[in-house]
Scaffold this motif. Sequence first.
Motif, PDB file in Angstrom:
ATOM      1  N   ILE A 547       0.846  -1.197   0.000  1.00 23.46           N
ATOM      2  CA  ILE A 547       0.000   0.000   0.000  1.00 23.46           C
ATOM      3  C   ILE A 547       0.883   1.249   0.000  1.00 23.46           C
ATOM      4  CG2 ILE A 547      -1.789   1.245   1.288  1.00 23.46           C
ATOM      5  CD1 ILE A 547      -2.768  -1.509   2.290  1.00 23.46           C
ATOM      6  N   LYS A 548       1.964   1.191   0.761  1.00 28.24           N
ATOM      7  CA  LYS A 548       2.883   2.336   0.828  1.00 28.24           C
ATOM      8  C   LYS A 548       3.729   2.457  -0.441  1.00 28.24           C
ATOM      9  CE  LYS A 548       2.721   3.784   5.344  1.00 28.24           C
ATOM     10  NZ  LYS A 548       2.603   2.756   6.395  1.00 28.24           N
ATOM     11  N   LYS A 549       3.920   1.304  -1.119  1.00 20.90           N
ATOM     12  CA  LYS A 549       4.767   1.318  -2.320  1.00 20.90           C
ATOM     13  C   LYS A 549       3.985   0.779  -3.519  1.00 20.90           C
ATOM     14  CE  LYS A 549       9.027   1.014   0.233  1.00 20.90           C
ATOM     15  NZ  LYS A 549      10.104   0.199   0.760  1.00 20.90           N
ATOM     16  N   PRO A 550       3.279   1.663  -4.204  1.00 17.26           N
ATOM     17  CA  PRO A 550       2.443   1.218  -5.329  1.00 17.26           C
ATOM     18  C   PRO A 550       3.210   0.450  -6.409  1.00 17.26           C
ATOM     19  CG  PRO A 550       1.818   3.426  -4.693  1.00 17.26           C
ATOM     20  CD  PRO A 550       3.028   3.076  -3.886  1.00 17.26           C
ATOM     21  N   TYR A 551       4.549   0.667  -6.530  1.00 17.68           N
ATOM     22  CA  TYR A 551       5.252  -0.109  -7.558  1.00 17.68           C
ATOM     23  C   TYR A 551       5.177  -1.606  -7.276  1.00 17.68           C
ATOM     24  CZ  TYR A 551       9.349  -0.310  -4.412  1.00 17.68           C
ATOM     25  OH  TYR A 551      10.191  -0.524  -3.353  1.00 17.68           O
ATOM     26  N   ARG A 552       5.050  -1.976  -5.988  1.00 20.66           N
ATOM     27  CA  ARG A 552       4.874  -3.394  -5.651  1.00 20.66           C
ATOM     28  C   ARG A 552       3.562  -3.916  -6.246  1.00 20.66           C
ATOM     29  NH1 ARG A 552       6.775  -6.143  -1.115  1.00 20.66           N
ATOM     30  NH2 ARG A 552       8.836  -5.436  -0.540  1.00 20.66           N
ATOM     31  N   MET A 553       2.539  -3.074  -6.199  1.00 19.05           N
ATOM     32  CA  MET A 553       1.236  -3.461  -6.762  1.00 19.05           C
ATOM     33  C   MET A 553       1.333  -3.624  -8.263  1.00 19.05           C
ATOM     34  SD  MET A 553      -0.950  -4.197  -4.681  1.00 19.05           S
ATOM     35  CE  MET A 553      -2.154  -5.037  -5.693  1.00 19.05           C
ATOM     36  N   ALA A 554       2.066  -2.662  -8.899  1.00 26.02           N
ATOM     37  CA  ALA A 554       2.213  -2.740 -10.351  1.00 26.02           C
ATOM     38  C   ALA A 554       2.878  -4.065 -10.736  1.00 26.02           C
ATOM     39  CB  ALA A 554       3.031  -1.552 -10.853  1.00 26.02           C
ATOM     40  N   LEU A 555       3.926  -4.439  -9.989  1.00 21.19           N
ATOM     41  CA  LEU A 555       4.626  -5.705 -10.284  1.00 21.19           C
ATOM     42  C   LEU A 555       3.702  -6.894 -10.047  1.00 21.19           C
ATOM     43  CD1 LEU A 555       8.133  -4.899  -8.752  1.00 21.19           C
ATOM     44  CD2 LEU A 555       7.525  -5.013 -11.187  1.00 21.19           C
ATOM     45  N   SER A 556       2.895  -6.799  -9.017  1.00 20.07           N
ATOM     46  CA  SER A 556       1.973  -7.897  -8.726  1.00 20.07           C
ATOM     47  C   SER A 556       0.996  -8.117  -9.883  1.00 20.07           C
ATOM     48  CB  SER A 556       1.202  -7.617  -7.427  1.00 20.07           C
ATOM     49  OG  SER A 556       0.232  -8.626  -7.223  1.00 20.07           O
ATOM     50  N   TYR A 557       0.420  -7.024 -10.393  1.00 18.42           N
ATOM     51  CA  TYR A 557      -0.499  -7.154 -11.534  1.00 18.42           C
ATOM     52  C   TYR A 557       0.219  -7.731 -12.747  1.00 18.42           C
ATOM     53  CZ  TYR A 557      -4.679  -4.932  -9.651  1.00 18.42           C
ATOM     54  OH  TYR A 557      -5.818  -4.684  -8.940  1.00 18.42           O
ATOM     55  N   LEU A 558       1.422  -7.187 -13.031  1.00 19.58           N
ATOM     56  CA  LEU A 558       2.140  -7.627 -14.229  1.00 19.58           C
ATOM     57  C   LEU A 558       2.479  -9.115 -14.164  1.00 19.58           C
ATOM     58  CD1 LEU A 558       4.557  -4.579 -14.709  1.00 19.58           C
ATOM     59  CD2 LEU A 558       2.575  -5.165 -16.122  1.00 19.58           C
ATOM     60  N   TYR A 559       3.101  -9.528 -13.052  1.00 19.79           N
ATOM     61  CA  TYR A 559       3.548 -10.921 -12.982  1.00 19.79           C
ATOM     62  C   TYR A 559       2.390 -11.890 -12.776  1.00 19.79           C
ATOM     63  CZ  TYR A 559       8.224  -8.943 -12.791  1.00 19.79           C
ATOM     64  OH  TYR A 559       9.372  -8.263 -13.091  1.00 19.79           O
ATOM     65  N   THR A 560       1.335 -11.453 -12.113  1.00 21.34           N
ATOM     66  CA  THR A 560       0.202 -12.353 -11.896  1.00 21.34           C
ATOM     67  C   THR A 560      -0.615 -12.533 -13.176  1.00 21.34           C
ATOM     68  OG1 THR A 560       0.063 -11.526  -9.629  1.00 21.34           O
ATOM     69  CG2 THR A 560      -1.811 -12.811 -10.431  1.00 21.34           C
ATOM     70  N   LEU A 561      -0.850 -11.428 -13.881  1.00 19.44           N
ATOM     71  CA  LEU A 561      -1.750 -11.517 -15.034  1.00 19.44           C
ATOM     72  C   LEU A 561      -1.024 -11.756 -16.357  1.00 19.44           C
ATOM     73  CD1 LEU A 561      -4.329  -8.706 -14.162  1.00 19.44           C
ATOM     74  CD2 LEU A 561      -4.280 -11.086 -13.430  1.00 19.44           C
ATOM     75  N   LEU A 562       0.244 -11.284 -16.459  1.00 24.15           N
ATOM     76  CA  LEU A 562       0.945 -11.438 -17.736  1.00 24.15           C
ATOM     77  C   LEU A 562       2.038 -12.503 -17.670  1.00 24.15           C
ATOM     78  CD1 LEU A 562       1.257  -7.648 -18.729  1.00 24.15           C
ATOM     79  CD2 LEU A 562      -0.641  -9.207 -19.124  1.00 24.15           C
ATOM     80  N   GLY A 563       2.212 -13.130 -16.518  1.00 28.73           N
ATOM     81  CA  GLY A 563       3.189 -14.221 -16.403  1.00 28.73           C
ATOM     82  C   GLY A 563       4.505 -13.761 -15.802  1.00 28.73           C
ATOM     83  N   GLU A 564       5.181 -14.674 -15.104  1.00 25.32           N
ATOM     84  CA  GLU A 564       6.385 -14.272 -14.374  1.00 25.32           C
ATOM     85  C   GLU A 564       7.573 -13.976 -15.284  1.00 25.32           C
ATOM     86  OE1 GLU A 564       8.465 -17.422 -12.147  1.00 25.32           O
ATOM     87  OE2 GLU A 564       6.656 -18.627 -12.502  1.00 25.32           O
ATOM     88  N   ASP A 565       7.437 -14.310 -16.575  1.00 27.59           N
ATOM     89  CA  ASP A 565       8.527 -13.994 -17.503  1.00 27.59           C
ATOM     90  C   ASP A 565       8.369 -12.625 -18.141  1.00 27.59           C
ATOM     91  OD1 ASP A 565       9.684 -16.425 -17.003  1.00 27.59           O
ATOM     92  OD2 ASP A 565       8.440 -17.431 -18.533  1.00 27.59           O
ATOM     93  N   PHE A 566       7.346 -11.911 -17.752  1.00 28.04           N
ATOM     94  CA  PHE A 566       7.094 -10.590 -18.342  1.00 28.04           C
ATOM     95  C   PHE A 566       8.330  -9.694 -18.221  1.00 28.04           C
ATOM     96  CE2 PHE A 566       5.844  -6.155 -18.072  1.00 28.04           C
ATOM     97  CZ  PHE A 566       5.140  -6.015 -19.261  1.00 28.04           C
ATOM     98  N   LYS A 567       8.679  -9.022 -19.311  1.00 30.90           N
ATOM     99  CA  LYS A 567       9.874  -8.152 -19.331  1.00 30.90           C
ATOM    100  C   LYS A 567       9.473  -6.696 -19.078  1.00 30.90           C
ATOM    101  CE  LYS A 567      13.072 -11.190 -20.645  1.00 30.90           C
ATOM    102  NZ  LYS A 567      12.355 -12.258 -19.873  1.00 30.90           N
TER     103      LYS A 567
END
Length: 757
Positions: A547-567
């Motif tokens: 919550i304090k670090k929104p970039y963590r949320m951005a990474l969570s969406y990217l890796y969860t929805l687009l796959g852990e190999d997302f560049k």
Amino acid sequence: MAKIKVRGVVQGVGFRPFVYRLAHQYHLNGRVRNTSGSVDIEIEGAGKAVRNFINDLQTKAPPVARIENIKATFHSPRGYTEFQIEPSLSREGQYQLVSPDIATCADCQEEIFSDTDRRFAYPFTNCTNCGPRFTIIEDIPYDRPRTTMRKFKMCPRCQREYDDPLDRRFHAQPNACPDCGPGLDLVDSQGRTVEGKDVIKKAGSLLKEGKILAVKGLGGFQLACDATSRKAVNTLRDRKRRPSKPLAVMISNIKEIEKRCLISGEERKLLESPQCPIVLLRWKQGTDIAEAVAPNLKYLGVMLPYTPLHHLLLKETGLPLVMTSGNLSEEPIAGDNDEALRRLKGIADYFLMHNRDIYARYDDSVYMVEDGQPRALRRARGYAPYPIFLPFKAKQILACGAEDKNTFCLTRDEHAFLSQHIGDMENEETLEHFENTIELYKKLFRIEPEIIAYDLHPEYLATKYAIETGASSSLKLVPVQHHHAHIAGCLAENGVKDRVIGVALDGTGYGGDGTLWGGEFLLADCKDFKRVGHFEYVPLPGGAAAIKKPYRMALSYLYTLLGEDFKLDGLSLAELKAAEIEIIKKQLKRKINSPLTSSAGRLFDAVSALVGVRGEIDYEAQAAIELEMLAPDKIDKAGVYPFSIVEEGGMRVVKLKELLLGVVEDIKNKAPAPEISLKFHHTMADIVTEMCKLIAKESSIERVALSGGVFQNRLLLKLTTAVLKREGFEVLTHRLVPANDGGISLGQAVVANFAEI
Ligand SMILES: [Zn+2]
Ligand SMILES: [Zn+2]
């Protein structure tokens, strides 16, 4: 003879003198008196005159009186020979509404600025139409001995005003003058009085020098400094440990505000109202207000002076002044002099204090005008403890509210007494303020709750308070799901009891199923709810850290929805340390401290970080707010990102993979961030509408209630309301209570009222 009972805010607002004058005008005899339940009038005279009298009671009442109802019954005459105001009558168990504090009226303003008046430059001038009320009252009926003014004995001239039914100060309980009333004291941070005759003048020159002053206002201390001085503002920020959360500014009059902000007719009305809240106004570019007052924001929180002390101080300095709550970070506002000296010592250079005690702490209210309607963002001074009127007769209930922006709510009859803003319940001081204020409301409104309602979140201090209180008494406990409470609150303030489609978008709330909800579609009424849809779940990597670090949320969406190999190539996120990215990836993969959430607020955070607006925040919702601020003013032309809605186990789920891919593609194609922001807002409005259409098809319900802190986003509120209305929906929104968690306690009380127990 007519016996008339008037209920509402009719005490301490000049109502009895008004009745007295009216009786004289119509040549009627009889009497008027305050009781603990109502103002009671008996009146005799010609039939037509009596009818006119009753009619005028309603239509010509003093500006700050609020009449709830007038009941008249007719009896044989008693033979009154004159009209009299009789002493107040206390009746066991009865209660009446208490007036909020009221901004200094025009007559009093004239007096303090007129050098021939005996109240010239007197900072505690007030009358029956203005001044402190709720903050000085200890019990009802509202009379001077039951207020903190009891220690000041009125001088003969003040007493004459107080006793004269035709005077503007007749029974003005805080009535005072330089001879007999409270006085000012200017002290340094060691508590030593600063020598000098004219305290206001000295305080003004300190402000002009760039010093920070703690000023004792109506409901607590405020911190003031020159709003045009970047240095002063930054010093205040450093000392208050508040790096970028916006600060409010007090400006002397409308003309001066117009030099710095755009004001609509509605906004002007609200600024000048007796409630005199902080209003979020569109800030003009390049004015003298330091940018550090509200960094990266288009809106500035502005208020007019609302006590004589403020008027005098603003006149003396000739400057717009930052005027913010006197506290350190999230502690409650400091109330008494010793406490202020102790707690604000490291923040303020000087203290402008006085000897009128504050009984109830009271922050400034914050409003915005959107869609032509004033909407509460923080409800306190000028509004509480005036109740929200319920569309039903309620049991006696205490609802404890949520954690952030806490308020509680006590109900009785058709009244929901929503407390003033209490604060974030994360420290002892706030909890104590919460408990003391509950006791005050119980006493003022003679409420002995039979039910106690609370949020499901086991870690909320308000929840712990509720469960402990319930265990040690015979109170019945009713837990209420967070988002159901949001929707029920919205229903109650709109006077609706029936089932609606509830759209609750917020940061996070306890779902009761081990996940954190926050993008919720409910079929809900005041009693029950059924969750029928939600935003797709993603992990919240590191819990609160995400919550304090929104970039963590951005990474969570990217890796969860687009796959852990997302560049991450081509995204600003690629600049994060590789080691940290690896840690987050691991957290996501192994599900370490990563609860699942369907939060819409977190989706805003993620997009904000992805676009490069803000990856870390230092006040709540900062990333989402700055994303909103980025959107261009012309909002009608924008594309939308694709999304899909699927059915999973009887539940409709908003899938966000395509949306995310769309945002990433736009960023890589170097689309301007403002465009992406607008497109994203349009997409959110479309998602809500599409969901509502699907739910309406199955339920035949075409009324939608919008609630949750995300709807404080004016762009989203505007777009969503417009699209829903275009599709034929009736849309209920918040106006009287905040869409954020400050409105939760009202909803909890409503749900608890209908719970089967
Ligand atoms: Zn006045
Ligand atoms: Zn006096």
